[in-house]
Motif scaffolding. Structure first.
Motif, PDB file in Angstrom:
ATOM      1  N   LEU A 112      -4.495   2.922  -4.139  1.00  8.06           N
ATOM      2  CA  LEU A 112      -5.709   2.198  -3.761  1.00  8.06           C
ATOM      3  C   LEU A 112      -6.465   1.715  -4.987  1.00  8.06           C
ATOM      4  O   LEU A 112      -6.960   0.590  -5.023  1.00  8.06           O
ATOM      5  CB  LEU A 112      -6.612   3.094  -2.902  1.00  8.06           C
ATOM      6  CG  LEU A 112      -7.891   2.421  -2.432  1.00  8.06           C
ATOM      7  CD1 LEU A 112      -7.579   1.343  -1.406  1.00  8.06           C
ATOM      8  CD2 LEU A 112      -8.851   3.430  -1.821  1.00  8.06           C
ATOM      9  N   THR A 119     -11.024   6.875   0.360  1.00  3.25           N
ATOM     10  CA  THR A 119     -10.104   7.856  -0.194  1.00  3.25           C
ATOM     11  C   THR A 119     -10.244   9.217   0.470  1.00  3.25           C
ATOM     12  O   THR A 119      -9.483  10.127   0.173  1.00  3.25           O
ATOM     13  CB  THR A 119     -10.362   8.043  -1.704  1.00  3.25           C
ATOM     14  OG1 THR A 119     -11.747   8.347  -1.875  1.00  3.25           O
ATOM     15  CG2 THR A 119     -10.005   6.792  -2.464  1.00  3.25           C
ATOM     16  N   SER A 135      -7.401  -2.121  -5.795  1.00  3.44           N
ATOM     17  CA  SER A 135      -8.795  -2.522  -5.982  1.00  3.44           C
ATOM     18  C   SER A 135      -8.947  -3.274  -7.292  1.00  3.44           C
ATOM     19  O   SER A 135      -9.632  -4.303  -7.356  1.00  3.44           O
ATOM     20  CB  SER A 135      -9.701  -1.295  -5.998  1.00  3.44           C
ATOM     21  OG  SER A 135      -9.457  -0.514  -4.871  1.00  3.44           O
ATOM     22  N   LEU A 165       0.827  -1.209   0.000  1.00  3.22           N
ATOM     23  CA  LEU A 165       0.000   0.000   0.000  1.00  3.22           C
ATOM     24  C   LEU A 165       0.853   1.248   0.000  1.00  3.22           C
ATOM     25  O   LEU A 165       0.351   2.355   0.123  1.00  3.22           O
ATOM     26  CB  LEU A 165      -0.918  -0.006   1.225  1.00  3.22           C
ATOM     27  CG  LEU A 165      -2.005  -1.070   1.207  1.00  3.22           C
ATOM     28  CD1 LEU A 165      -2.672  -1.177   2.559  1.00  3.22           C
ATOM     29  CD2 LEU A 165      -3.033  -0.757   0.146  1.00  3.22           C
ATOM     30  N   ILE A 196      -7.310  -0.300   5.263  1.00  2.00           N
ATOM     31  CA  ILE A 196      -7.339  -0.987   3.963  1.00  2.00           C
ATOM     32  C   ILE A 196      -6.561  -2.300   4.071  1.00  2.00           C
ATOM     33  O   ILE A 196      -7.015  -3.355   3.620  1.00  2.00           O
ATOM     34  CB  ILE A 196      -6.755  -0.075   2.864  1.00  2.00           C
ATOM     35  CG1 ILE A 196      -7.643   1.171   2.724  1.00  2.00           C
ATOM     36  CG2 ILE A 196      -6.664  -0.815   1.547  1.00  2.00           C
ATOM     37  CD1 ILE A 196      -7.015   2.272   1.915  1.00  2.00           C
ATOM     38  N   SER A 235      -4.369   7.573  -3.242  1.00  2.00           N
ATOM     39  CA  SER A 235      -5.600   7.135  -3.888  1.00  2.00           C
ATOM     40  C   SER A 235      -5.264   6.273  -5.099  1.00  2.00           C
ATOM     41  O   SER A 235      -5.880   5.231  -5.330  1.00  2.00           O
ATOM     42  CB  SER A 235      -6.424   8.336  -4.350  1.00  2.00           C
ATOM     43  OG  SER A 235      -6.705   9.164  -3.269  1.00  2.00           O
TER      44      SER A 235
END
Ligand SMILES: Nc1ncnc2c1ncn2[C@@H]1O[C@H](COP(=O)(O)OP(=O)(O)OP(=O)(O)O)[C@@H](O)[C@H]1O
Ligand SMILES: Nc1ncnc2c1ncn2[C@@H]1O[C@H](COP(=O)(O)OP(=O)(O)OP(=O)(O)O)[C@@H](O)[C@H]1O
Ligand SMILES: [Mg+2]
Ligand SMILES: [Mg+2]
Lengths: 511, 345, 339, 329
Positions: free
Chosen positions: A184, A173, A188, A133, A156, A181
């Motif tokens: 992320l 976010t 995702s 991350l 997360i 972001s």
């Protein structure tokens, strides 16, 4: 029953809280390998819906199907066992425990037989997740020592750690910068490609366009519809969410801008914000915007003395002012409408009247005792002025809807003779009707000569209401924009761009 | 721009230093307590040379064992944001029932007597656990009421009589006076309990969840931790330990009275607080309460030994508790400040 | 002293002839009420004292009321005195938790026509008509010093382990011990410390241990309190100091049997609490009947105990039960079953 | 925008009037009276009842400020130690030749100071919580009392001092009158003044109270100081009743006082309950104990009854809540 193409399906869900119908006959369908955006205004019921899915709240009515089979979650562990993981909107963590523990809480890795927790394995895996991350802090750090954005990253990581088939992200976010972001989004998509389904809640349209294939909209606790993202225009989506054209929501009236009331210079508080400066004039509405956790609330709180600043100064009506608490601020004419009306704004177990008169009790006191007649008269007058929907001033505040509760908080401010109003997210969790009433009130107050600081995360609100806007990012004001030339892009640019201050690579080397 | 870059670098150094600093301060708490104990010990030793002798240290350990065992249970309770004022009464009740049992069955194996006491304690703990986790009565009130009830039971059970030394079989008294490998049983039992407790709180899920529900009950709710069950467990453990302590107490002093250990809960709470267990919940370490118990044990042993007037002892104990918690609070503020400095703005 | 105690024992265990006396005044309405308040509940010594009182009162054909608060405080005793005044008892015997603090309450009782006497642990002279003394404090103090001196062979360090620093009885006895020590024949006996175990088991144990360590040459311990002497006996037993450090004092036979039989405590003293209570019952009766008023020279016929005389005690008066009784290996087995 | 009209005339609701905690207490007191009158012929006697109040009212003075403290979600377990210290200071001073009225004034000042110190520590060190602070000061205050008096007791106060605890004005005990005056004062403070309203606000939601301009810290300091002062008042009456003083007086009072407050319906979770409830609880426990004492119930039975009463009384509203909750869900 035939094998369903939907991993998750909810029908006719109704959830009632004391005084609020948070969900009213709501439907939702989620396909395998899909990223599904859930949108709606503040207070539309999105978070509540999530909590119904994860078994935190039991709905009053409705059914839920998992892979076509009816399920009935009575406890969060049921949902976890069924492979549902959630990142909740309000960070739900354990400040006294380490990051690793926060990530694995509820599904710790244990040795079979002995039940011994495999710490080193967990630390290792947590470290790996965090690295993926793009975070740099050690998994052994205490959660309480992290910033809001860092905590969001841990949330997360927590969802990723369970290998879930359905992942729900409630505004993940909101506190993240552009780079974070972006990280992320990538994760995702990878999860989706591996067969997981994702429900993604966000107020940012760009999140939705970037990620989701489907979008479902709730409004005022009700299900409005589900569309393919490509098939619905931005405008239609807004109408679906808001229920009418957005322009008519903001009854901004022209106010006469008068003399300077407040000037803030180089204000700083270690660990929260630094070098904050702005001015506020009579009749002016100054917007203060930025991401969640940017430090807006902290700035406001130091202005009214809830918190103390350690650098800089505040000049009020030409004189330097140092208030020791909200009471002194009120005496000087500075009022604050706090962000969390239930925790900070109201005594929920009290009646409307008592709440309204709390800040200025001594006004109604005669030789020591409170003159109840006078108190109730004022309460009635103000409650009517802000048009609270209730039968009597003795109704309990807890029985009111969010919007009406917020009106009561407004009424509290009107009891005192003020010059400056600091409104922290005044329309958060308020229904549309109440929202426009509140906007009208704000406008009227500006016309009446108040100087108003309006803190908000909502772009349309900021653009629609403010004369000037200060944008904060990570505790600093990154831009001050005038009403002319105020655009969504300019604000986003100032609030999300993370060139400069935040530098993960450098921190990673250290950890 | 370059100025900016430089300031970033500077900030980083601060951050860097800050992090190790805060880690240091966090450790410092226990080290500080240890240092205080060492200084105290040296000071006492100078005044009385028989303080740091093997025999005296054994005495301190033996006399502190029961307190430290209770501190384990109390720590768990306090971590969940609770408190248990009834342990003195539970201890007395369990001790009395165990003593009455051996009085009437002198042939009973001592382990059976221990089990009787622990069983009674667990029963008492279950009652409190029920009141706290099911009836949602605040722990301080529930245990305040229950304390009276159990104390009354103790008097009722004995009919106002004591069970004295000659009514207890030697095997029963041997529980507390006997030794294994040259170490007194009480100390051994305490050591075993500490090892088990350490393993429990830091290496099992249930143990960690105790911290979780104290640290943030709301999160615990949404992450599916069964708060009620854990509270039940915690009060049951506390009750069981109080029951065990009751048997040990009665065996050690060879006497069971109705007013045994009256007011002892305050000492146990003090040991926890000294050991850094936070009343706000979520925080507390086994090593901390061990040191806290030892500090109290040393004070109890040392003040008489260095001829501190009996009239000053209470004040000195209170003052040390107050100073220790204040220092603790200030250190915690230091840690928080460091965490803040670490943040970049 | 020993002789009289034998008869005491008989008298208090069971006396068929005496209990017959209870029958004449069986009519309930006019039955006189005699109350006793002990220091606290759950204390076997106190239970025995109250039992003795009850026995005397019932022998006389009256109703006995036995009370004791759950904590040994004067406040609780004041409340009980009020309750007894309301019940219009005829006599009130009290074992005081504080000599002075009960004065206003007891004065009120006396004003209400209740005959007030104290026993065992006295109240001050203004608060009572007479005090029933279990044994002469002077004799207790001096005897204990004589006893310990004999045990340690005439020379060495000794220490006292008392109850709370506030306890009246103990403080009085300790004063007499110190007086006795002034005698030149104790030139080689040194009192090194008075420690307070607060009548708590754990505190008494650590205080005893501290004594042993602070004074490695300690030869004897006097513990004029039942909790203290038992705790000290336990410590000496556990540490294997039998014969090295001698222990004596005032203890309950049942509690001390173990240590007297083992020799840790060669002998100790106490009186018979049953008799203290019994004598008080008769004294109360005499006060109620008006056969005595509590002034010096009055005489009480106390059932099986025979006749006792009221003598002076500082500002007030008292009835002396007798000398403390010595318990040693020869008689402890017999007594441990009694109290 | 439509204009709404709200009424500000309170409607009388029979249901909420009847469902008041205080009625439960009144009912309990009545049943205690009926029970005691049946058990003992001496109970229903004016003189006896009157004198009984003298026996339990001394600690009731602390109940009054403790209502405020528990209302705010705090607790003060040092009050009994403050009673002891104030009393010992007074006795010691008097025995050193200080005139009695001055000694009494200084005693009140000492109690007030102790309370103020508690308040300051609690406000300055919020992370410690009131339990810990007062746990420590409890030991310290009594410790000082021991240092001052050692093993002595002091007494021999002037004869008029006995008036406080033992005498009557007309036929009414002075202590009852004093308690009534203080009770009315504290009732007024809690229910009629801005100060009291703010205490309620703090109890319900300290954060919201602070944001609404309530000076939470200041109010806490004042309340704890009041508790210190009232503890000293208790010290005066208690010392008068005992005619002498020593460092171990009033042991265990803190728990009795807390029991009365909780039984009075003051919610330890904060913000609920009324002064009247606590005052009724004082009389309930007082007469219950007195009545049981008249029939010479044993001390251990008394413990069980009072403990059980406390548990049951806090459990009742919980049961009600659970029931209501069940019906809704
Ligand atoms: N626990 C609760 N008790 C009472 N009311 C609640 C509770 N949780 C939510 N509500 C109310 O339910 C309504 C829906 O809230 P919810 O949090 O689901 O909205 P949301 O769509 O997630 O809004 P946002 O965009 O602000 O997160 C709001 O009016 C809120 O005040
Ligand atoms: N619970 C928390 N733990 C750690 N840091 C926090 C926490 N809450 C806030 N902060 C820090 O405080 C700073 C300011 O937060 P603040 O809530 O004032 O921001 P905000 O812009 O008002 O955001 P919001 O929209 O959530 O109100 C941020 O730097 C954030 O990191
Ligand atoms: Mg939400
Ligand atoms: Mg904010």
């Amino acid at each position: 029953m035939a094998e369903s193409e939907y991993v998750l399906e909810l029908k006719g869900i109704t959830k009632i809280f004391p005084g609020v119908k948070a969900l009213d006959d709501v439907y939702f369908k989620l396909k395998r390998g899909e990223i599904h955006a859930l949108m709606g205004e503040n207070g539309a019921g999105k978070s509540t819906f999530i909590k119904v899915i994860t078994g935190v709240h039991a709905p009053e009515e409705g059914e839920m199907f998992l892979n076509g089979r009816k399920v009935d979650f009575t406890h969060p562990t049921d949902a976890q066992k069924a492979g549902i993981a959630a990142i909740y909107q309000h960070v739900t963590n354990y400040p006294d425990l380490t990051v690793t523990e926060n990530i694995f809480m509820g599904h710790e890795k244990v040795q079979r037989g002995t039940g011994r927790i495999k710490w080193s394995e967990m630390h290792q895996e947590a470290g790996k997740l965090l690295k993926e991350l793009g975070a740099s802090f050690s998994p052994k750090t205490l959660m309480g020592a992290l910033s809001v954005a860092e905590q969001q990253i841990v949330e997360i990581a927590k969802a990723l750690s369970v290998d879930a088939k359905i992942i729900i992200m409630d505004e993940p976010t909101a506190a993240l910068t552009k780079n974070e972001s972006e990280e992320l989004y990538r994760i995702s998509e990878r999860l989706r490609d591996n067969g997981a389904s994702i429900i993604f809640i966000s107020h940012r349209f760009e999140d939705m366009y970037r990620l989701a294939s489907m979008v479902t909209v709730f409004r005022d606790s009700k299900y409005i519809g589900t569309w393919n993202v490509n098939e619905i225009s931005n405008n239609d989506l807004i109408v679906a969410m808001v229920g009418r054209e957005i322009s008519q929501l903001f009854p901004k009236k022209e106010a006469r801008i008068g003399e300077e009331l407040l000037r803030v210079e180089g204000l700083g508080k270690t660990g929260y914000f630094g070098d904050v400066g702005f001015t506020l004039r009579r009749g002016e509405i100054l917007g203060l915007t930025g991401l969640v956790g940017a430090g807006r609330t902290e700035v406001c709180q130091t202005l009214v003395g809830v918190e103390k600043f350690d650098k800089g100064k505040v000049i009020y009506k030409g004189k330097e002012l140092k208030v020791r608490g909200p009471r002194e601020a009120l005496r000087h004419g500075i009022g604050y409408l706090p962000e969390d009306r239930q925790k900070q704004g109201l005594v929920l177990q009290w009646s409307i009247g008592r709440n309204i008169t709390l800040p200025t009790l001594e006004k109604y006191a005669k030789s020591g005792a409170i003159n109840t007649r006078k108190e109730l008269d004022i309460a009635k007058r103000l409650a009517e002025k802000v048009s609270v929907k209730a039968k009597s001033v003795f109704d309990l505040v807890s029985s009111l809807s969010g919007g009406n509760q917020q009106k009561v908080v407004f009424a509290k401010l009107l009891t005192a003779e003020l010059d400056v109003l600091i409104l922290d997210e005044p329309t958060k969790g308020v229904d549309v009707g109440a929202k426009s009433a509140i906007y009208e009130m704000i406008s009227d107050l500006a016309v009446a000569g108040y100087g108003i600081i309006l803190v908000s995360s909502e772009m349309p609100e900021i653009i629609g209401m403010c004369d000037r806007v200060a944008v904060m990012r990570e505790g600093r004001i990154t831009a001050t924009l005038d009403r002319k030339g105020l655009t969504q892009e300019a604000i986003l640019q100032a609030s999300m761009d993370d060139s400069g201050t935040r530098d993960h690579a450098a921190r990673g080397a250290r950890a | 721009m370059s100025a900016h870059a430089q300031s970033v670098k500077q900030a980083e150094q601060v951050v860097n230093g800050g992090r190790s600093m805060s880690a240091f301060i966090a450790k410092f708490r226990e080290l500080g307590l240890l240092a205080f104990i060492v200084i105290l010990a040296v000071g006492v030793q100078i005044r009385n040379h028989s303080f740091l002798t093997w025999e005296n240290l054994t005495d301190i350990a033996t006399n502190t064992a029961i307190l430290s065992i209770l501190a384990v249970g109390m720590m768990l309770v306090i971590i969940t944001r609770g408190i248990d004022l009834s342990i003195g009464a539970t201890l007395a009740f369990a001790g009395m029932v165990a003593a009455l049992t051996v009085k009437h069955n002198p042939g009973l194996h001592p382990v059976a007597a221990v089990l009787v006491g622990v069983g009674i304690g667990i029963g008492c703990g279950l009652v409190i656990g029920f009141l706290v986790s099911w009836m949602k009565i605040l722990p301080i009130i529930a245990t305040l009421g229950i304390m009276n009830v159990f104390r009354g039971f103790t008097f009722e059970a004995s009919g106002g009589k004591w069970v004295s030394a000659h009514q207890m079989p030697a095997s029963f008294k041997g529980i507390a006076t006997g030794s294994f490998l040259g170490i007194n049983n009480l100390i051994l039992i305490a050591i075993v309990i500490y090892i088990v407790a350490y393993y429990f709180v830091s290496h099992t899920r249930t143990g960690r969840r105790i911290y979780a529900i104290g640290s943030n009950p709301d999160s615990a709710e949404v992450s599916g931790i069964r708060t009620g069950r854990i509270l039940m467990l915690v009060y049951t453990i506390m009750g069981g330990l109080a029951g065990l302590a009751g048997v040990l107490w009665v065996s050690k002093f060879a006497s069971a009275q109705g007013d045994t250990a009256s007011g002892y809960e305050m000492s146990v709470i003090a040991a926890c607080v000294l050991g850094g267990v936070s009343i706000a919940g979520g925080v507390g370490k086994i090593s901390g309460i061990l040191l806290g118990s030892i500090l109290l044990g040393i004070l109890n042993n040392a003040l008489p030994m260095i001829n501190v007037s009996a009239f000053w002892q209470m004040f000195i104990q209170g003052a040390i508790i107050l100073i220790a918690v204040l220092v603790n609070a200030l250190v915690k503020r230091g840690i928080d400040r460091n965490n803040l400095m670490r943040r970049k703005i | 002293a020993c002789g009289s105690n034998d008869s005491n024992k008989n008298g208090s265990s069971a006396s068929p002839q005496a209990s017959n006396a209870a029958s004449p005044s069986a009519d309930n309405g006019a039955k006189k009420k005699f109350a006793i308040i002990f220091k606290n509940t759950g204390n076997p010594y106190g239970e025995k004292e109250m039992e003795g009182y009850k026995k005397a009162v019932e022998e006389l054909g009256y109703e006995a009321i036995l009370k004791a608060p759950d904590q040994p405080t004067a406040e609780a005793q004041i409340a009980m005195i009020e309750e007894l005044i309301s019940q219009k008892v005829d006599a009130l015997a009290i074992v005081a938790n504080d000599p002075d603090a009960l004065q206003p309450a007891l004065e009120k009782a006396m004003k209400a026509g209740i005959k007030v006497l104290s026993l065992d642990s006295a109240v001050n002279a203004q608060s009572r008509l007479v005090h029933v003394n279990q044994a002469d404090p002077e004799r207790i103090g001096r005897t204990l010093i004589q006893g310990v001196t004999e045990m340690i062979g005439g020379s060495g360090e000794i220490a006292i382990l008392s109850a709370t620093s506030q306890a009246t009885n103990q403080n009085l006895w300790i004063e007499w011990m110190k007086k006795e020590l002034e005698d030149p024949k104790y030139a080689n006996v040194k009192l090194v410390k008075v420690a307070y175990g607060d009548d708590l088991r754990d505190k008494s144990v650590s205080e005893t241990e501290a004594l042993l360590k602070s004074y490695p040459n300690l030869k004897g311990i006097i513990a004029p309190t039942t909790v203290g002497i038992a705790a000290a006996g336990k410590v000496l037993t556990d540490k294997g100091l039998k014969g090295k450090v001698q222990l004596t004092g005032l203890g309950l036979p049942s509690e001390m049997a173990e240590y007297i039989e083992s020799g840790v405590c060669p002998w100790m003293y106490l009186w018979n609490p049953l008799d203290v209570g019994y004598l008080s019952g008769y004294a109360a009766d005499a006060l109620v009947k008006g056969t005595i008023t509590g002034k010096v020279g009055d005489k009480v016929t106390a059932g099986t105990l025979g006749e006792k005389e009221v003598i002076a005690d500082g500002e007030g008066t008292q009835i002396m039960l007798g000398d403390p009784f010595k318990f040693d290996a020869s008689n402890i087995a017999e007594w441990k079953a009694v109290y | 925008m439509e204009q709404r009209v709200l009424t500000n005339k309170k409607e009388f609701s029979a249901k909420s009037f009847i469902l008041q905690w205080e009625w439960l207490l009144v009912a309990l007191i009545v049943s205690v009276f009926v029970m005691n009158a049946n058990l003992s012929e001496y109970f229903l006697d004016y003189d006896n009842l009157r004198d009984a109040t003298m026996g339990f009212l001394d600690k009731a003075f602390i109940v009054l400020p403790m209502v405020f403290i528990i209302m705010m979600g705090d607790i003060d377990i040092s009050v009994a130690s403050i009673v002891a210290l104030s009393s010992v200071v007074m006795g010691d001073l008097y025995n050193h030749g200080v005139p009695m009225p001055l000694a009494m004034a200084i005693s009140l000042a000492v109690g007030t100071l102790c309370g103020w110190i508690n308040g300051m520590l609690i406000v300055r060190y919020k992370e410690l919580s009131a339990v810990i602070v007062t746990l420590a000061t409890m030991t310290i205050y009594r410790g000082i009392a021991y240092i001052l008096l050692k093993d002595q007791s002091v007494g021999k106060f002037p004869s008029w001092f006995k008036f406080l605890g033992w005498d009557y004005v007309g036929t009414i005990p002075f202590i009852l009158i004093a308690f009534a005056v203080f009770a009315i004062g504290f009732w007024f403070l809690l229910h009629k003044t801005p100060f009291g309203r703010r205490v309620y606000a703090i109890g319900n939601n300290p954060t919201a109270a602070r944001y609404s301009g309530v000076r939470v810290d200041r109010i806490k300091i004042v309340v704890f100081t009041l508790a210190g002062f009232m503890s000293a008042v208790t010290a005066l009456f208690l010392t008068s009743r005992m005619g002498s003083t020593r460092p171990n007086i009033a042991t265990g009072y803190e728990l009795e006082v807390i029991t009365m407050v909780v039984l009075g319906g003051i919610s330890t979770a904060g913000g609920k309950g009324r002064m009247l409830g606590a005052i009724l609880a004082v009389f309930l426990i007082g007469f219950l104990r007195y009545g049981l004492g008249l029939v010479n119930v044993s001390a251990q039975m008394m413990l069980i009854i009072i403990g059980g009463l406390l548990i049951v009384s806090v459990a009742i509203p919980q049961l009600k809540g659970r029931f209501a909750f069940k019906r809704k869900a």
